[in-house]
Design an enzyme around this catalytic site. Structure first.
Site, PDB file in Angstrom:
ATOM      1  CB  ALA A 104      -0.911   0.010   1.234  1.00 12.60           C
ATOM      2  CB  CYS A 105       2.366   3.479  -1.996  1.00  8.18           C
ATOM      3  SG  CYS A 105       1.784   3.525  -3.700  1.00  8.18           S
ATOM      4  CG  ASP A 106       0.742   8.992  -0.545  1.00  4.88           C
ATOM      5  OD1 ASP A 106      -0.043   8.794   0.386  1.00  4.88           O
ATOM      6  OD2 ASP A 106       1.662   9.810  -0.491  1.00  4.88           O
TER       7      ASP A 106
END
Length: 601
Positions: free
Chosen positions: A394-396
């Site tokens: 999960a990232c921005d």
């Protein structure tokens, strides 16, 4: 302690706001690119002017893109019901507007989702059985209508005034040639993983508005310019040390052509003074773009030179390349001076070591621990992974670096023979708490990931593209298939078995190579043992290849005979299932060697 927690919470809130803004834009980048390509190709001054196709330009800009942004914004807050209400609500600010309503969409979309969510919390449980569909449809429709009317009379005038004010402000900054100074804030913010929030949450909406009026905008290049990053990586290629120097060429290709800017962030974190090189490159690049009067037709995402050239207006290619080149040269010069002047940098001061050090320090500061700790048996370790059914990066934005991180781990999992655990990636805003979930995210986003999925197992890394924790994850997952409660007893029995039994378990007929590995043992010992074993084979007239390699370089095949110390045997068995193993008490002097040589070809 309270101050630390307060700072952490404030930082998480700022990141959450940035992610919310960019999270509405990123899923719609394809639509923005489609609009930009149609504009560049078919407008009156385009490559292939076509009046009929050009009629798509205005509706796509004024209706399609704002509707998509609002739909995604509503969905982020309250799934499909929020998405629909958000799309209805945004029509109130779109209709009659003289400017593209991207900012209005970023307001009305989440507002619509939040409104229907609160409405459902108040009334949904009170609806009698059989009336659910009537309630769902009419509540969304009526609330959407009210918000659309609210948008017409309240939000539309405010956003129009605000857009005009910001547009004039940007024009004024450009007119006095001060826009390059924006990179003083943009480049450090990128290093803190706020690049998506700045680029897609702020610059892209303003850039689209400017491009719709003048045909191009330099704002699309402020964050996406690959020049500063490639300059720093080139400096590492020439003046770097150790792993940082060795890995810089590959990182440069990924950054410049793949557009994954996150790959050079750890290099700057390793030498924080290099942020000045990034700032200098960004300022010089933006100044050059502004001086030459160039820009892009639409957002270039990812920030690859390929994507940038595809979004470049006709006749501007040389200007764009000059701006990127100037940024690269300036950042290279500044980075080179910093690296050459740093006398503390040694061959051992490599990228991987710094990444491991930062991981450990950050983990300790958060009260966490690494995936594997000394003093615990393998059986105790893998119990943490027993329920893992799915791994999510999960990232921005849920794209770019997280996609590459997922790809890297997916490949490691596949090679380890683990086929029942999927590895995917997503935006942190779309994480859902569910059973059997392992979430891998960056240290900067760990707090927010934990808030979204408190029931999941969490691992934070400093860099998605290079982390030693991936091997630890694979090691633990693979151990589940190999370790049972009686496994440790089996190891004791194996250690007590006589040497002849060990040789009998080796199928010499398929062997094509003998390997000594330097893991959990001194490299010098493994190197010397390899040399001595080669001499034995040569004297015996055998031609089987003998190599000294790292444990990560080993091919999991029955054609390999791996000779290790008894202390390293367990670790090897956890990582590999097919290689044939001979454990000895002393790598340099083992009674088994003569018998092994006799069986080899």
């Amino acid at each position: 302690m309270e101050m630390k927690k307060s700072k952490s919470s404030l930082k998480a809130k700022i990141q959450r706001l940035g992610t919310t803004l960019s999270g509405m834009i990123m899923p719609n980048i394809a639509a923005i690119i489609a609009w930009g390509l149609i504009t560049a190709l078919f407008m009156a001054a385009g490559w292939i002017p076509n009046k009929q196709i050009a009629t798509l330009i205005s509706p796509m800009l004024n209706y399609m893109i704002p509707l998509l942004i609002a739909y995604v914004g509503g969905r982020m807050v309250y799934e499909e019901r929020g998405a629909v209400v958000g799309a209805i609500a945004v029509m109130g600010v779109i209709v009659g507007s003289s400017v593209p309503m991207f900012l209005g969409a970023m307001i009305m979309g989440p507002l619509g989702g939040w409104s229907i969510k609160k409405f459902d919390q108040l009334f949904q449980d009170k609806i009698k059985s059989g009336f659910e569909m009537i309630y769902n449809n009419f509540s969304s429709g009526i609330l959407g209508m009210i918000l659309a009317i609210f948008g017409v009379f309240v939000v539309n005038p405010l956003v129009t005034a605000g857009s005009n004010f910001m547009s004039k402000g940007v024009d004024w900054i450009i007119s006095i040639h001060m826009l390059p100074l924006a990179n003083i804030f943009i480049e450090p913010a990128k290093i803190l993983f706020l690049n998506n929030a700045i680029g897609n949450g702020i610059l892209v909406p303003l850039g689209i508005q400017q491009a719709s009026q003048s045909g191009k905008s330099v704002l699309f290049l402020l964050e996406s310019n690959p020049g500063p990053g490639i300059g720093i990586l080139l400096a590492f290629m020439i003046f770097g040390k150790g792993t940082a120097k060795a890995s810089a060429p590959g990182a440069a290709i990924i950054q410049f052509f793949g557009g994954i800017h996150e790959i050079y962030f750890p290099y700057i974190l390793m030498k924080p003074a290099l942020v000045f090189a990034a700032i200098a490159g960004g300022i010089s690049g933006t100044f050059t773009f502004q001086l030459l009067g160039t820009g892009l037709k639409a957002a270039a995402s990812p920030g690859s030179i390929i994507a940038i050239l595809l979004m470049t207006p006709k006749g501007n290619y040389l200007k764009i390349l000059i701006g990127v080149l100037v940024a690269a040269i300036v950042s290279f010069i500044v980075a080179s001076v910093i690296l050459k002047a740093d006398k503390t940098m040694t061959d051992d001061d490599d990228l991987e070591a710094r990444q491991r050090q930062m991981d450990a320090m950050k983990s300790e500061s958060k009260g966490g621990s690494s995936a594997i700790t000394d003093g615990q048996s393998a059986t105790e370790q893998v119990k943490k992974y027993e329920d893992v059914e799915k791994i999510i990066f999960a990232c921005d934005a849920g794209m770019g670096s997280s996609a590459m991180g997922a790809s890297l781990l997916r490949d490691k999992v596949k090679k380890a023979g683990i086929t029942d655990i999927p590895v995917t990636n997503t935006a942190i805003s779309r994480l859902k708490d569910e059973n059997g979930l392992l979430v891998i995210t960056q240290e900067e986003l760990a707090e927010r990931a934990l808030q979204k999925t408190p029931g999941a197992m969490h691992i934070s890394v400093d860099n998605f593209l290079s982390s030693p924790k991936y091997d630890e994850v694979v090691l633990n997952l693979k151990a589940l298939n190999q370790i049972s409660p009686s496994e440790e007893k089996k190891d004791v029995v194996a250690e007590d078995a006589n040497d002849e039994l060990g040789l009998q378990n080796i199928d010499f007929s398929v062997l094509k190579e003998v390997d000594f590995i330097h893991h959990d043992q001194r490299i010098g010992s493994a190197t010397m043992a390899t040399s001595m074993f080669k001499d034995r084979l040569k004297k015996a007239g055998r031609k089987t290849p003998v190599k000294n390699i790292g444990i990560d370089e080993l091919e999991d095949s029955k054609e390999r005979l791996v000779i290790v110390t008894k202390e390293a045997e367990k670790n090897l068995k956890l990582r590999y299932t097919n290689v044939q193993i001979l454990s000895v008490s002393n790598l340099l002097e083992a009674d088994e060697y003569d018998a092994v040589v006799a069986h080899l070809k």
